[in-house]
Motif scaffolding. Structure first.
Motif, short mmCIF file in Angstrom:
data_model
loop_
_atom_site.label_atom_id
_atom_site.label_comp_id
_atom_site.label_asym_id
_atom_site.label_seq_id
_atom_site.Cartn_x
_atom_site.Cartn_y
_atom_site.Cartn_z
N LYS A 43 38.62 38.15 40.31
CA LYS A 43 37.89 39.07 40.96
C LYS A 43 37.57 38.69 42.24
O LYS A 43 37.95 39.95 42.22
CB LYS A 43 36.95 38.45 39.73
N GLU A 79 35.70 34.01 33.67
CA GLU A 79 36.15 34.26 32.73
C GLU A 79 36.68 35.85 32.74
O GLU A 79 36.62 36.52 33.67
CB GLU A 79 34.46 34.74 31.60
N ARG A 80 37.58 35.58 32.01
CA ARG A 80 38.34 37.33 32.03
C ARG A 80 37.19 38.54 31.80
O ARG A 80 37.17 38.46 30.75
CB ARG A 80 39.78 36.83 31.49
N GLU A 81 38.45 38.90 32.05
CA GLU A 81 37.85 40.54 31.79
C GLU A 81 39.01 41.12 30.32
O GLU A 81 39.78 40.33 30.21
CB GLU A 81 38.81 41.57 32.50
N VAL A 82 38.06 42.30 29.75
CA VAL A 82 39.44 42.39 28.28
C VAL A 82 40.38 42.55 28.57
O VAL A 82 41.14 41.96 27.52
CB VAL A 82 38.72 43.68 27.81
N ALA A 138 43.37 40.96 30.82
CA ALA A 138 43.17 40.14 32.29
C ALA A 138 43.79 40.48 33.22
O ALA A 138 45.53 41.40 33.36
CB ALA A 138 44.12 39.11 31.56
N ALA A 166 39.95 32.70 37.48
CA ALA A 166 39.27 33.89 36.20
C ALA A 166 38.27 34.32 38.08
O ALA A 166 38.48 34.97 38.22
CB ALA A 166 38.98 33.80 35.09
N ARG A 167 37.82 33.65 38.15
CA ARG A 167 36.16 33.98 39.68
C ARG A 167 37.14 34.13 40.67
O ARG A 167 37.55 35.00 42.03
CB ARG A 167 35.78 32.95 39.89
N LYS A 212 40.58 40.64 43.54
CA LYS A 212 40.36 42.30 43.74
C LYS A 212 39.98 43.09 44.26
O LYS A 212 39.53 44.33 44.79
CB LYS A 212 39.99 42.28 41.99
N GLU A 213 38.53 41.91 44.26
CA GLU A 213 37.01 42.93 45.14
C GLU A 213 37.63 43.09 46.44
O GLU A 213 37.21 43.98 46.82
CB GLU A 213 36.00 41.94 45.61
N PHE A 254 31.44 35.03 40.87
CA PHE A 254 32.14 35.94 39.68
C PHE A 254 31.77 34.81 38.90
O PHE A 254 31.65 33.61 38.73
CB PHE A 254 33.42 36.39 40.26
#
Length: 428
Positions: free
Chosen positions: A370, A423-426, A428, A366-367, A373-374, A420
């Motif tokens: 993120k 944990e996933r975002e709402v 995924a 999950a991290r 994506k950044e 980060f």
């Protein structure tokens, strides 16, 4: 072929792009110059052709009003049938066996309502424990509707390792208690392709009907549903087919079942010339169109007209060849550059068994997603530890794949993911 770091180079990637017979389609899509999109197995990108056909249909609405149902460039009344004909080659079907209608889960409910005919001694539904949860919810619901207990009457074939299914295990579960089988064509997490031909043959030997969820395969791999004798199938059109968010889904019914009354009847299942007679007795279509329910969502249909034009031009065999080459290239790059960072490839290495995405397993998945994506790469996360990357044949380049591997190496070597939460975002 395994590549060494000295072979996995930008120059090599650009050479592969120069030889790519599908490279011209990249210009057909809206790609952002500062990012690399690797999530086409969840939502495909917008193409200029899909945009054009949507705008054309909006113009028909503007200029024609209700007459858009029978006039204009793409008359709405027969649009689902037109799209079914365009889509049929992608699933290996006769054009009358495919209709574009509903959504994945609505179409599954329709097909189960139609083909699930439980008897005292043969009432169970066979599925698997790795399938997408929405399918399980629908199957549980259908069993309850018939007065059965999903805990008893829904069989979910176990995976031996949490990644893959063994066809032998599925076949062993095809007992004389099973009335119907529903399986995925491609497992959504690992990307494993099931042997649909073999499973269909084995089901029919035992007198069991079988259907498939093709959400993760249509537009990415060839199918031969009619040749294999598959009884029914259903899918979404917003992933590899790039039909847009909430795009209308599709379903297939083998012509040997034509005439079977739809379990969930509605007026768009009528024979077209009888639909507006407004009789209280349904004269059902003699094609897969019989399994439509309500009025189609026209503005979520028309982008597919433009999208499917490209699939006809590119050819599904060419798409599959490039897709396999790119996922293999991605896995080779991982092996060459990222061995030391704790990744596991959770997709089949064998080309015949691998769909159109690669699942990377890592405890910090999950991290890492993120951090990707950044830095301009759009991945997909599946709990608890899977990063799905989908290089799409029509718009991803080998250079894109090379850059993604290099970014992953940077993220891991510099520990950029540590800022980060894991944990996933709402979504995924």
């Amino acid at each position: 072929m395994t590549l060494s770091p000295s072979q996995f180079t930008l120059h090599h990637a650009k050479e592969k792009d120069q030889k790519d017979v599908l490279s011209r389609f990249r210009e057909e899509f809206y790609l952002k110059s500062d990012s690399i999109y690797m999530d086409g197995n969840s939502l495909g990108l917008l193409s200029k052709r899909a945009e054009h056909t949507l705008l054309q249909s909006l113009n028909d609405w503007k200029e024609l009003g209700i007459d858009g149902w029978t006039e204009g460039k793409y008359p709405w009344f027969s649009l689902s049938e037109q799209l079914g004909e365009m889509m049929a080659p992608l699933v290996g079907a006769h054009h009358e066996e495919v209709i574009v209608t509903g959504s994945t889960t609505v179409n599954l409910h329709q097909l189960i309502s139609t083909f699930y005919k439980p008897k005292t001694t043969r009432k169970k539904i066979l599925a698997d424990e790795l399938t997408f949860p929405s399918d399980i919810y629908a199957l549980q619901s259908q069993l309850r509707t018939h007065g059965y207990d999903p805990e008893v009457d829904l069989i979910r074939v176990k995976s031996r390792d949490g990644r893959f299914l063994h066809e032998d295990d599925v076949i062993e579960a095809m007992t004389d208690e099973v009335a119907l089988i529903v399986l995925p064509t491609v497992l959504y997490r690992s990307g494993q392709i099931l042997d649909m031909k073999r499973l269909t043959e084995e089901a029919h030997k035992r007198g069991i009907l079988i259907g498939f969820d093709a959400c993760h395969s249509i537009g990415a791999i060839p199918h031969s549903f009619t040749e294999w004798g598959v009884d029914f199938a259903y899918w979404c059109n917003y992933k590899h087919l790039n039909g847009g968010p909430g795009a209308v889904g599709g379903l297939y019914v083998n012509k040997k079942h034509f005439g079977t009354a739809p379990g969930l009847a509605g007026w768009f299942g009528s024979k077209k010339e009888k639909q507006f007679d407004m009789e209280h007795s349904l004269t059902q279509s003699e094609t897969a169109g019989a399994y439509q329910i309500g009025t189609p969502h026209v503005l979520s249909l028309v982008p597919l007209l433009g999208a499917l034009e490209m699939f006809a031009e590119a050819g599904i065999e060419n798409i599959r060849t490039k897709s396999l080459s790119m996922t293999r290239y991605l896995m080779n790059g991982m092996e060459a550059e990222l061995k030391e960072y704790g990744f596991t490839i959770g997709s089949p290495i064998n080309d015949k068994q691998r769909g159109a995405h690669v699942s990377l397993e890592h405890k910090e998945a999950a991290r890492i997603c993120k951090a990707l994506k950044e830095h301009g790469v759009i991945p997909d996360f599946r709990a608890p530890n899977i990063i799905r990357l989908a290089p799409v044949a029509l718009y991803t380049s080998y250079e894109d794949v090379w850059k993604v591997v290099q970014l992953l190496k940077k993220i891991m070597s510099e520990k950029l993911y540590e800022k980060f939460s894991n944990e996933r975002e709402v979504v995924a």
